[in-house]
Scaffold this motif. Structure first.
Motif, PDB file in Angstrom:
ATOM      1  N   PRO A  62       0.826  -1.219   0.000  1.00 19.10           N
ATOM      2  CA  PRO A  62       0.000   0.000   0.000  1.00 19.10           C
ATOM      3  C   PRO A  62       0.857   1.265   0.000  1.00 19.10           C
ATOM      4  N   ASP A  63       0.216   2.360  -0.328  1.00 16.19           N
ATOM      5  CA  ASP A  63       0.883   3.650  -0.285  1.00 16.19           C
ATOM      6  C   ASP A  63       0.107   4.533   0.686  1.00 16.19           C
ATOM      7  N   PRO A  64       0.658   4.998   1.756  1.00 15.54           N
ATOM      8  CA  PRO A  64       2.044   4.901   2.190  1.00 15.54           C
ATOM      9  C   PRO A  64       2.368   3.479   2.697  1.00 15.54           C
ATOM     10  N   ALA A  65       3.639   3.125   2.543  1.00 20.21           N
ATOM     11  CA  ALA A  65       4.063   1.748   2.799  1.00 20.21           C
ATOM     12  C   ALA A  65       4.579   1.506   4.209  1.00 20.21           C
ATOM     13  N   ILE A  66       4.768   2.516   5.013  1.00 19.15           N
ATOM     14  CA  ILE A  66       5.456   2.345   6.302  1.00 19.15           C
ATOM     15  C   ILE A  66       4.767   1.331   7.205  1.00 19.15           C
ATOM     16  N   GLY A  67       3.462   1.353   7.298  1.00 16.74           N
ATOM     17  CA  GLY A  67       2.766   0.381   8.146  1.00 16.74           C
ATOM     18  C   GLY A  67       3.006  -1.042   7.687  1.00 16.74           C
ATOM     19  N   TRP A  68       2.916  -1.244   6.383  1.00 18.41           N
ATOM     20  CA  TRP A  68       3.147  -2.568   5.806  1.00 18.41           C
ATOM     21  C   TRP A  68       4.596  -2.988   6.036  1.00 18.41           C
ATOM     22  N   LEU A  69       5.534  -2.058   5.852  1.00 24.15           N
ATOM     23  CA  LEU A  69       6.957  -2.363   6.047  1.00 24.15           C
ATOM     24  C   LEU A  69       7.258  -2.741   7.500  1.00 24.15           C
ATOM     25  N   ILE A  70       6.673  -2.009   8.444  1.00 28.19           N
ATOM     26  CA  ILE A  70       6.902  -2.325   9.857  1.00 28.19           C
ATOM     27  C   ILE A  70       6.309  -3.693  10.188  1.00 28.19           C
ATOM     28  N   ALA A  71       5.115  -3.978   9.676  1.00 26.71           N
ATOM     29  CA  ALA A  71       4.505  -5.295   9.915  1.00 26.71           C
ATOM     30  C   ALA A  71       5.382  -6.398   9.328  1.00 26.71           C
ATOM     31  N   THR A  72       5.929  -6.154   8.151  1.00 28.66           N
ATOM     32  CA  THR A  72       6.824  -7.139   7.528  1.00 28.66           C
ATOM     33  C   THR A  72       8.108  -7.280   8.332  1.00 28.66           C
ATOM     34  N   ALA A  73       8.655  -6.158   8.801  1.00 29.66           N
ATOM     35  CA  ALA A  73       9.863  -6.202   9.629  1.00 29.66           C
ATOM     36  C   ALA A  73       9.608  -6.980  10.920  1.00 29.66           C
ATOM     37  N   ARG A  74       8.420  -6.817  11.498  1.00 28.57           N
ATOM     38  CA  ARG A  74       8.075  -7.590  12.705  1.00 28.57           C
ATOM     39  C   ARG A  74       8.134  -9.082  12.412  1.00 28.57           C
ATOM     40  N   GLY A  75       7.590  -9.484  11.268  1.00 27.17           N
ATOM     41  CA  GLY A  75       7.631 -10.893  10.890  1.00 27.17           C
ATOM     42  C   GLY A  75       9.053 -11.386  10.688  1.00 27.17           C
ATOM     43  N   VAL A  76       9.873 -10.575  10.034  1.00 30.27           N
ATOM     44  CA  VAL A  76      11.279 -10.935   9.824  1.00 30.27           C
ATOM     45  C   VAL A  76      11.981 -11.080  11.174  1.00 30.27           C
ATOM     46  N   ARG A 111      10.585 -11.772  14.095  1.00 29.81           N
ATOM     47  CA  ARG A 111      10.086 -13.000  14.745  1.00 29.81           C
ATOM     48  C   ARG A 111      10.815 -14.222  14.202  1.00 29.81           C
ATOM     49  N   ASN A 112      11.004 -14.272  12.889  1.00 29.95           N
ATOM     50  CA  ASN A 112      11.728 -15.395  12.289  1.00 29.95           C
ATOM     51  C   ASN A 112      13.165 -15.438  12.793  1.00 29.95           C
ATOM     52  N   ARG A 113      13.799 -14.278  12.912  1.00 31.40           N
ATOM     53  CA  ARG A 113      15.174 -14.216  13.436  1.00 31.40           C
ATOM     54  C   ARG A 113      15.229 -14.721  14.877  1.00 31.40           C
ATOM     55  N   HIS A 114      14.271 -14.283  15.689  1.00 30.04           N
ATOM     56  CA  HIS A 114      14.241 -14.727  17.088  1.00 30.04           C
ATOM     57  C   HIS A 114      14.060 -16.245  17.171  1.00 30.04           C
ATOM     58  N   ARG A 115      13.171 -16.791  16.361  1.00 30.47           N
ATOM     59  CA  ARG A 115      12.975 -18.248  16.354  1.00 30.47           C
ATOM     60  C   ARG A 115      14.266 -18.950  15.948  1.00 30.47           C
ATOM     61  N   SER A 116      14.917 -18.429  14.943  1.00 30.70           N
ATOM     62  CA  SER A 116      16.170 -19.012  14.482  1.00 30.70           C
ATOM     63  C   SER A 116      17.237 -18.945  15.571  1.00 30.70           C
ATOM     64  N   LEU A 117      17.323 -17.809  16.249  1.00 31.28           N
ATOM     65  CA  LEU A 117      18.302 -17.661  17.335  1.00 31.28           C
ATOM     66  C   LEU A 117      17.994 -18.616  18.492  1.00 31.28           C
ATOM     67  N   ARG A 118      16.700 -18.781  18.817  1.00 32.36           N
ATOM     68  CA  ARG A 118      16.337 -19.727  19.890  1.00 32.36           C
ATOM     69  C   ARG A 118      16.749 -21.145  19.513  1.00 32.36           C
ATOM     70  N   ARG A 119      16.503 -21.530  18.266  1.00 27.96           N
ATOM     71  CA  ARG A 119      16.911 -22.866  17.831  1.00 27.96           C
ATOM     72  C   ARG A 119      18.414 -23.024  17.890  1.00 27.96           C
ATOM     73  N   GLN A 120      19.142 -21.990  17.467  1.00 28.45           N
ATOM     74  CA  GLN A 120      20.598 -22.039  17.499  1.00 28.45           C
ATOM     75  C   GLN A 120      21.113 -22.160  18.930  1.00 28.45           C
ATOM     76  N   HIS A 121      20.548 -21.377  19.844  1.00 29.20           N
ATOM     77  CA  HIS A 121      20.975 -21.445  21.250  1.00 29.20           C
ATOM     78  C   HIS A 121      20.641 -22.802  21.866  1.00 29.20           C
ATOM     79  N   ALA A 122      19.488 -23.343  21.524  1.00 27.85           N
ATOM     80  CA  ALA A 122      19.116 -24.665  22.041  1.00 27.85           C
ATOM     81  C   ALA A 122      20.085 -25.725  21.537  1.00 27.85           C
ATOM     82  N   LEU A 123      20.460 -25.632  20.275  1.00 28.77           N
ATOM     83  CA  LEU A 123      21.420 -26.585  19.725  1.00 28.77           C
ATOM     84  C   LEU A 123      22.779 -26.445  20.401  1.00 28.77           C
ATOM     85  N   GLU A 124      23.224 -25.209  20.584  1.00 26.84           N
ATOM     86  CA  GLU A 124      24.499 -24.980  21.261  1.00 26.84           C
ATOM     87  C   GLU A 124      24.477 -25.525  22.682  1.00 26.84           C
ATOM     88  N   ALA A 125      23.363 -25.335  23.377  1.00 23.06           N
ATOM     89  CA  ALA A 125      23.248 -25.850  24.742  1.00 23.06           C
ATOM     90  C   ALA A 125      23.283 -27.376  24.737  1.00 23.06           C
TER      91      ALA A 125
END
Length: 178
Positions: free
Chosen positions: A52-66, A68-82
């Motif tokens: 949409p235009d303006p795109a900032i709301g959509w971009l922030i929502a997308t960044a939140r999803g990205v 969340r994916n990073r946090h999940r990935s980091l949790r999996r990595q830390h669990a594996l390291e542990a």
């Protein structure tokens, strides 16, 4: 993407990129914030016609999803390291015999057919009952039990050295491997 769309995207990048970066820094820190912005705008580029235009709301929502994916990935990595640290901690210097038995069990497991290996892992590793595993595979429990029986027989009939005794099913469980 048309020229006007590409120009609009570039304008959006320059106008909203710093805001998305500030948001990412607040939520994931300086180290990963640039990657979050890059991933966010990559998604925007792929879906530009529906942004949409303006795109900032959509971009922030997308960044939140990205993020969340990073946090999940980091949790999996830390669990594996542990888990690796724990395994390293419990391994004793005189664990050579145990390591050889485990290595042989894993080699023999890898040599099984995909169906037999999956049947053993579903019961021994994943802890499923025969009925649960059969349902997951879409077969009858009796067929699944036959598959497990044949898999165990294949493991115990393996003529290749160096295993002097049959591998007990417990050797394929989490406790036996870790």
């Amino acid at each position: 993407m048309t020229t006007s769309s590409a120009e609009r995207f570039t304008e959006c990048w320059h106008a909203e990129g710093p805001r998305v970066l500030a948001y990412a820094r607040r939520h994931i820190g300086d180290d990963l914030a640039q990657e979050v912005v890059s991933d966010t705008f990559l998604v925007a580029w792929r879906k530009w016609d529906s942004v949409p235009d303006p795109a900032i709301g959509w971009l922030i929502a997308t960044a939140r999803g990205v993020i969340r994916n990073r946090h999940r990935s980091l949790r999996r990595q830390h669990a594996l390291e542990a888990r690796v640290a724990l395994l390293d901690q419990v391994a004793s210097p005189d664990a050579t015999e145990s390591a050889l038995v485990r290595q042989d069990a894993l080699r023999r497991l890898a040599e099984l057919s995909e169906q037999h290996r999956e049947a053993l892992l579903m019961t021994s590793w994943d802890g499923l009952t025969s009925e649960e595993a059969a349902e997951a595979l879409g077969i009858r429990p009796a067929a699944f039990r036959r598959r497990v029986s044949r898999a165990r027989a294949s493991l115990n009939d393996d003529p290749s050295p160096p295993s002097p005794t049959p591998i007990p099913t417990a050797a394929l469980s989490i406790e036996g491997i870790s």
